[in-house]
Design a protein around this motif. Structure first.
Motif, short mmCIF file in Angstrom:
data_model
loop_
_atom_site.label_atom_id
_atom_site.label_comp_id
_atom_site.label_asym_id
_atom_site.label_seq_id
_atom_site.Cartn_x
_atom_site.Cartn_y
_atom_site.Cartn_z
N SER A 73 0.84 -1.21 0.00
CA SER A 73 0.00 0.00 0.00
C SER A 73 0.87 1.25 0.00
O SER A 73 1.99 1.27 0.52
CB SER A 73 -0.95 -0.01 1.19
OG SER A 73 -0.26 -0.33 2.37
N VAL A 78 0.02 0.56 6.45
CA VAL A 78 0.58 -0.50 7.33
C VAL A 78 1.77 -0.01 8.16
O VAL A 78 2.48 -0.83 8.75
CB VAL A 78 1.00 -1.77 6.54
CG1 VAL A 78 -0.21 -2.55 6.08
CG2 VAL A 78 1.93 -1.46 5.39
N MET A 140 -6.22 -5.92 -0.91
CA MET A 140 -6.92 -5.24 -2.01
C MET A 140 -8.35 -4.88 -1.61
O MET A 140 -8.88 -3.83 -2.00
CB MET A 140 -6.91 -6.12 -3.27
CG MET A 140 -5.53 -6.19 -3.93
SD MET A 140 -5.42 -7.48 -5.19
CE MET A 140 -6.57 -6.92 -6.42
N THR A 143 -8.22 -1.83 0.80
CA THR A 143 -7.94 -0.51 0.21
C THR A 143 -8.89 -0.19 -0.94
O THR A 143 -8.75 0.85 -1.58
CB THR A 143 -6.50 -0.44 -0.36
OG1 THR A 143 -6.34 -1.46 -1.35
CG2 THR A 143 -5.45 -0.61 0.73
N GLY A 147 -7.04 -0.55 -10.57
CA GLY A 147 -5.89 -0.71 -11.45
C GLY A 147 -6.29 -0.71 -12.91
O GLY A 147 -7.33 -0.17 -13.28
N ILE A 201 -10.55 -7.79 10.81
CA ILE A 201 -9.61 -8.49 9.93
C ILE A 201 -10.38 -9.43 9.01
O ILE A 201 -11.13 -10.30 9.47
CB ILE A 201 -8.55 -9.25 10.75
CG1 ILE A 201 -7.74 -8.24 11.58
CG2 ILE A 201 -7.64 -10.06 9.82
CD1 ILE A 201 -6.51 -8.79 12.26
N ILE A 202 -10.21 -9.21 7.72
CA ILE A 202 -10.85 -10.07 6.72
C ILE A 202 -10.01 -11.34 6.62
O ILE A 202 -8.79 -11.27 6.42
CB ILE A 202 -10.85 -9.35 5.35
CG1 ILE A 202 -11.65 -8.06 5.42
CG2 ILE A 202 -11.36 -10.27 4.24
CD1 ILE A 202 -11.34 -7.06 4.30
N TYR A 322 6.23 2.62 -11.72
CA TYR A 322 6.58 3.10 -10.37
C TYR A 322 8.06 2.84 -10.09
O TYR A 322 8.79 3.72 -9.62
CB TYR A 322 5.67 2.37 -9.36
CG TYR A 322 5.97 2.70 -7.91
CD1 TYR A 322 5.43 3.83 -7.30
CD2 TYR A 322 6.79 1.87 -7.14
CE1 TYR A 322 5.68 4.12 -5.98
CE2 TYR A 322 7.05 2.15 -5.82
CZ TYR A 322 6.50 3.28 -5.24
OH TYR A 322 6.78 3.56 -3.92
N HIS A 369 -5.09 5.68 -15.37
CA HIS A 369 -6.11 4.71 -15.79
C HIS A 369 -7.22 5.57 -16.39
O HIS A 369 -8.28 5.79 -15.77
CB HIS A 369 -6.63 3.93 -14.59
CG HIS A 369 -5.55 3.37 -13.71
ND1 HIS A 369 -4.59 2.49 -14.18
CD2 HIS A 369 -5.28 3.53 -12.39
CE1 HIS A 369 -3.79 2.14 -13.18
NE2 HIS A 369 -4.18 2.77 -12.10
C1 LIG Z 1 4.21 -0.57 -7.93
C2 LIG Z 1 2.85 -0.40 -7.32
C3 LIG Z 1 1.76 -0.17 -8.14
C4 LIG Z 1 0.49 -0.04 -7.59
N1 LIG Z 1 -0.56 0.18 -8.44
C5 LIG Z 1 -1.81 0.20 -7.93
C6 LIG Z 1 -2.94 0.34 -8.80
O1 LIG Z 1 -2.80 0.45 -10.01
N2 LIG Z 1 -4.16 0.31 -8.25
C7 LIG Z 1 -4.36 0.17 -6.90
O2 LIG Z 1 -5.51 0.11 -6.46
N3 LIG Z 1 -3.32 0.08 -6.05
C8 LIG Z 1 -2.05 0.09 -6.52
N4 LIG Z 1 -0.99 -0.03 -5.67
C9 LIG Z 1 -1.21 -0.04 -4.22
C10 LIG Z 1 -1.37 -1.41 -3.56
O3 LIG Z 1 -0.91 -2.47 -4.37
C11 LIG Z 1 -2.79 -1.62 -3.12
O4 LIG Z 1 -3.14 -0.64 -2.16
C12 LIG Z 1 -3.09 -3.02 -2.54
O5 LIG Z 1 -4.48 -3.16 -2.49
C13 LIG Z 1 -2.51 -3.26 -1.16
O6 LIG Z 1 -2.60 -4.65 -0.87
P1 LIG Z 1 -1.58 -5.33 0.15
O7 LIG Z 1 -1.90 -6.78 0.25
O8 LIG Z 1 -0.19 -4.98 -0.19
O9 LIG Z 1 -2.05 -4.62 1.50
P2 LIG Z 1 -1.17 -4.02 2.66
O10 LIG Z 1 -0.30 -2.95 2.15
O11 LIG Z 1 -0.53 -5.10 3.43
O12 LIG Z 1 -2.33 -3.38 3.56
C14 LIG Z 1 -3.12 -2.34 3.06
C15 LIG Z 1 -4.22 -1.99 4.08
O13 LIG Z 1 -5.10 -3.09 4.19
C16 LIG Z 1 -5.15 -3.58 5.53
N5 LIG Z 1 -5.25 -5.02 5.42
C17 LIG Z 1 -4.41 -5.86 4.75
N6 LIG Z 1 -4.89 -7.11 4.80
C18 LIG Z 1 -6.05 -7.05 5.52
C19 LIG Z 1 -7.02 -8.01 5.93
N7 LIG Z 1 -6.89 -9.28 5.59
N8 LIG Z 1 -8.06 -7.59 6.67
C20 LIG Z 1 -8.22 -6.29 7.00
N9 LIG Z 1 -7.34 -5.34 6.64
C21 LIG Z 1 -6.28 -5.73 5.92
C22 LIG Z 1 -3.88 -3.08 6.19
O14 LIG Z 1 -4.03 -2.93 7.58
C23 LIG Z 1 -3.71 -1.74 5.49
O15 LIG Z 1 -4.54 -0.80 6.11
C24 LIG Z 1 0.30 -0.14 -6.19
C25 LIG Z 1 1.41 -0.37 -5.36
C26 LIG Z 1 2.67 -0.50 -5.91
C27 LIG Z 1 3.83 -0.75 -5.00
#
Ligand SMILES: Cc1cc2nc3c(=O)[nH]c(=O)nc-3n(C[C@H](O)[C@H](O)[C@H](O)COP(=O)(O)OP(=O)(O)OC[C@H]3O[C@@H](n4cnc5c(N)ncnc54)[C@H](O)[C@@H]3O)c2cc1C
Length: 455
Positions: A73, A78, A140, A143, A147, A201-202, A322, A369
């Motif tokens: 994210s 986090v 996903m 947040t 994408g 927590i999902i 990125y 996008h």
């Molecule tokens: C190179 C790059 C490109 C990206 N492009 C996009 C894009 O095009 N579109 C887009 O939407 N995002 C994009 N992102 C952002 C990112 O990938 C998203 O925000 C993604 O949804 C985060 O998922 P994660 O598993 O990494 O969550 P994390 O970063 O681990 O957590 C994100 C949030 O979700 C919460 N969380 C995680 N898991 C759970 C769970 N099981 N239950 C409850 N809460 C939880 C965490 O506490 C935190 O608040 C990009 C990131 C990068 C690095």
């Protein structure tokens, strides 16, 4: 750390609760602009029931919790809480069931989108939400990610049918179901999408799937000006061309990507990347429509390809933008804006951003996008230089204001986290209180990711 608290966690998890500095540092931040904050410890539960027990203990001792998915994210979601623990969901990584004939499946929270699609590919179905990074499905959902393919398949909000969730009190609930539609009570599934770990927590997710298209064709077109490219995207959407992806890179980003991804046959000018999903006949018709619209806006060198390798090279370059920006300078950070406006206002919003970038002499390529009216300015900066950061934040503030004036949202897909809390208030002054009372009702001791989304 309270000894009784640690004893209870150790008894439950054994060595799956760690307070070692190296482990804590791995869970201290995501791919964001913030300095890392080490949590007191990190828990690695294996099941929904274990998460329930952990949250009961944390709620009892009033210890804050940060759920951690893949840590990709961008808005500080986090970043650790120094008086709290992080819960890594990485052991919840199983695909529970696939109902390919009904186009749905159930997965554990830490299954990543690439893992899921690799598993599904022999069954003729796929999961279309593609945020570029290999994020976890749970993250996903949390947040409300989207994408490149949202223009055709929607966002997480349209693709999640239901959840298993552990509430902050440890209670386990199920929301939604498998049916394609429902009018059954409040939309609790929707409430948790975009909740950024602040409500619970999902642990399991019921997802919609789609048939793998018979034909996939990608295309590319250069333009003389950014306005021409944006107008083409707008017209393609307004014309109703069933496009699966339509992505914009401005000239600056094209130059960076050409060098980073060795795209020697492409040109440094504003460019649209396209992808078409459907039957071959239908795709060719869509391509012809896109070509005509693009050339009507001074587009040139329109090319398309069915070749899998060529297609992958193009989309890998798009997904690497990125990293291509980050690679320009050692130890630099990238501040990514996330404006999203109605498509008829997109050209004006991007023009505004471009002029500000020029006036401030920022290194700030633009990608978008554009089919959804969503674009990112990715500003490269040195985190040691506080003055630079002030200028960038000022730019971001102005862009947010312009976005809201144009009927848009402060975040199309990255969420609020720590970075956009002030912007949430600007966008939702009349509903923030209701959001806060929902949080209070569900999480009375404020243990779930406190300080994220709002204070
Ligand atoms: C190179 C790059 C490109 C990206 N492009 C996009 C894009 O095009 N579109 C887009 O939407 N995002 C994009 N992102 C952002 C990112 O990938 C998203 O925000 C993604 O949804 C985060 O998922 P994660 O598993 O990494 O969550 P994390 O970063 O681990 O957590 C994100 C949030 O979700 C919460 N969380 C995680 N898991 C759970 C769970 N099981 N239950 C409850 N809460 C939880 C965490 O506490 C935190 O608040 C990009 C990131 C990068 C690095």
């Amino acid at each position: 750390m309270d000894k009784d608290f640690v004893d209870e966690l150790n008894e439950l998890l054994g060595d799956r609760f760690s307070d070692s500095e190296s482990v804590r540092s791995n869970y201290s931040k995501g791919e964001d602009i913030f300095d890392p904050v080490l949590p007191l410890g990190v828990a690695f539960p294996n099941t929904t029931e274990e998460i329930s027990e952990i949250l009961k203990i944390c709620n009892n001792f009033k210890i804050p919790v940060v759920p951690f998915g893949a840590g990709t994210s961008l808005e500080g979601q986090v970043v650790g809480i120094k008086e709290g623990i992080s819960i890594s969901l990485e052991n919840l990584n199983k695909i529970i069931e696939v109902n390919k004939d009904d186009f749905d499946c159930r997965v554990q929270a830490s299954v990543t989108r690439i893992q899921l699609n690799n598993y599904l590919k022999d069954q003729g179905v796929f999961f279309p939400i593609d945020p570029g990074a290999d994020a976890s499905i749970g993250g996903m959902c949390a947040t409300s990610a989207s994408g490149t393919m949202a223009v055709r398949y929607g966002t997480m909000r349209t693709n999640v049918l239901g959840f298993t969730i552990v509430l902050p009190t440890g209670e386990i609930i199920k929301t939604g179901g498998r049916s394609k539609k429902t009018s059954s009570g409040y939309n609790l599934t929707g409430l948790f999408i975009g909740s950024e770990g602040t409500l619970g927590i999902i642990t399991e997710i019921q997802l919609r799937l789609n048939p793998i298209p018979e034909s996939i064709i990608s295309g590319i077109c250069h333009f003389k000006s950014l306005d021409d490219a944006v107008n083409s995207a707008k017209e393609i959407i307004q014309f109703g061309v069933p496009i699966a992806r339509i992505e914009l890179l401005n000239a600056d980003q094209m130059e960076i990507s050409i060098n980073f991804s060795n795209l020697s046959d492409l040109q440094v000018s504003p460019t649209l990347f396209f992808e078409f999903h459907g039957t071959e006949k239908g795709n060719i018709e869509s391509i012809e429509n896109c070509k005509e619209i693009s050339e009507g806006n001074d587009g040139f060198k329109f090319k398309w390809s069915k070749d899998f390798k060529e297609r992958n090279k193009l989309w890998k370059a798009r997904h690497d933008v990125y990293w291509s920006v980050k690679a320009l300078k050692a130890n630099a950070r990238v501040y990514a804006t996330d404006a999203c406006v109605p498509i008829t206002n997109l050209a004006e919003c991007i023009r505004f951003a471009e002029k500000e970038i020029q006036d401030l002499s920022l290194k700030a390529p633009i990608i978008g996008h554009v089919g959804d009216g969503n674009f990112h300015v990715t500003v490269l900066y040195d985190p040691q230089n506080k003055e630079d950061f002030k200028i960038i934040r000022n730019f971001s503030d102005k862009l947010v204001k312009k976005t809201l004036d144009l009927g848009g949202t402060v975040t199309g897909e990255h969420g609020i986290g720590l970075n956009k809390k002030e912007y949430l208030l600007l966008e939702h002054p009349t509903s923030l209180n209701l959001m806060k009372s929902l949080k209070k009702t569900i999480d009375p001791n404020n243990i779930m990711n406190p300080g994220k989304i709002f204070d």
